[in-house]
Design an enzyme around this catalytic site. Sequence first.
Site, PDB file in Angstrom:
ATOM      1  N   SER A  34       0.804  -1.230   0.000  1.00 33.29           N
ATOM      2  CA  SER A  34       0.000   0.000   0.000  1.00 33.29           C
ATOM      3  C   SER A  34       0.835   1.278   0.000  1.00 33.29           C
ATOM      4  O   SER A  34       0.371   2.324   0.435  1.00 33.29           O
ATOM      5  CB  SER A  34      -0.932   0.010   1.224  1.00 33.29           C
ATOM      6  N   SER A 103       2.711  -7.165   2.581  1.00 36.37           N
ATOM      7  CA  SER A 103       2.368  -6.085   3.512  1.00 36.37           C
ATOM      8  C   SER A 103       0.847  -5.943   3.644  1.00 36.37           C
ATOM      9  O   SER A 103       0.171  -6.834   4.170  1.00 36.37           O
ATOM     10  CB  SER A 103       3.031  -4.789   3.019  1.00 36.37           C
ATOM     11  N   PHE A 104       0.282  -4.865   3.159  1.00 38.38           N
ATOM     12  CA  PHE A 104      -1.179  -4.722   3.062  1.00 38.38           C
ATOM     13  C   PHE A 104      -1.778  -5.930   2.340  1.00 38.38           C
ATOM     14  O   PHE A 104      -2.829  -6.453   2.722  1.00 38.38           O
ATOM     15  CB  PHE A 104      -1.482  -3.405   2.320  1.00 38.38           C
ATOM     16  N   ASP A 224      13.242  -4.747   8.582  1.00 38.76           N
ATOM     17  CA  ASP A 224      12.082  -4.012   8.080  1.00 38.76           C
ATOM     18  C   ASP A 224      11.688  -2.894   9.056  1.00 38.76           C
ATOM     19  O   ASP A 224      11.400  -3.158  10.223  1.00 38.76           O
ATOM     20  CB  ASP A 224      10.923  -5.008   7.918  1.00 38.76           C
ATOM     21  N   HIS A 252      11.895  -3.843   3.818  1.00 36.86           N
ATOM     22  CA  HIS A 252      10.506  -4.199   3.548  1.00 36.86           C
ATOM     23  C   HIS A 252      10.302  -4.806   2.154  1.00 36.86           C
ATOM     24  O   HIS A 252       9.193  -5.171   1.798  1.00 36.86           O
ATOM     25  CB  HIS A 252       9.636  -2.936   3.697  1.00 36.86           C
TER      26      HIS A 252
END
Length: 272
Positions: A34, A103-104, A224, A252
């Site tokens: 995101s 992630s998202f 991260d 990340h």
Amino acid sequence: MENPEIAHSIKTGNFKTNYHDMGSGETVIFIHGSGPGVSAFANWRLCMPDLSENFRVLAPDMAGFGFTERLENSSYNMDVWVKQIIDLMDALDIKKTNLVGNSFGGALALSLTIKYPERFKKIVLMGSMGVEFELTAGLDQAWGYTPSLENMKSLLDTFAYSRVLVTNELAKLRYDASIRPGFQESFSSMFPAPRQNSVRDMASKEEDIKKIDKDVLIIHGRDDKVIPFENSIRLHSLIQKSQLHGFGECGHWSQIEHKDRFNKIVKDFFME
């Protein structure tokens, strides 16, 4: 010049989704993160060609991101994104698929698996959200991004462990993406302050995560600064059939920072 971020388009519910479709065989859907300026292509461009040698790889731009159609007065939340993936699968006549979520996208993969267990096979979670955690400065910086080249350079520094990856060219690419018509409007509406609320809204209930009865590969960069490595340790402890792979010297972006190893681990996991 043709834009590689724009690929196929198909109706999903009441809007059209831009998606990449490569290779043949068992399906793997890749769900992006995101960050500002993100698209499926930006996130997965180094994975799709490799994985498509053995699988049919699908990578959509989620609603509000990339080149998927933005409708006026749209709201963006987990229910909208879950429905979009199911609508995409139905439109393409895909009964069951594997998932990779970044992630998202990891939070979305968990939500999909909990709500529609019969539609999904193996799951990869990479630098994943989906459990509650204290908002990091890195995530606050990403979600609170306002467009400028300097802000984008600073953000990419936060995302990647090594300065080598954060070239001025990459920063310019992502910055240009973040100022496309409509992008900042939809992006800024998704994660308003206080952003801890968005972390909570993306989390699945831990008792539901515990019930996931699928093979799950969890991948995370140890360094991260956006999503804590501890998230993946927590997910590993909750999901019975999970395995956890941590990359040292990695932020990340394990799919970019350690792309060859990442692709091999993911490919091996799906081929087992």
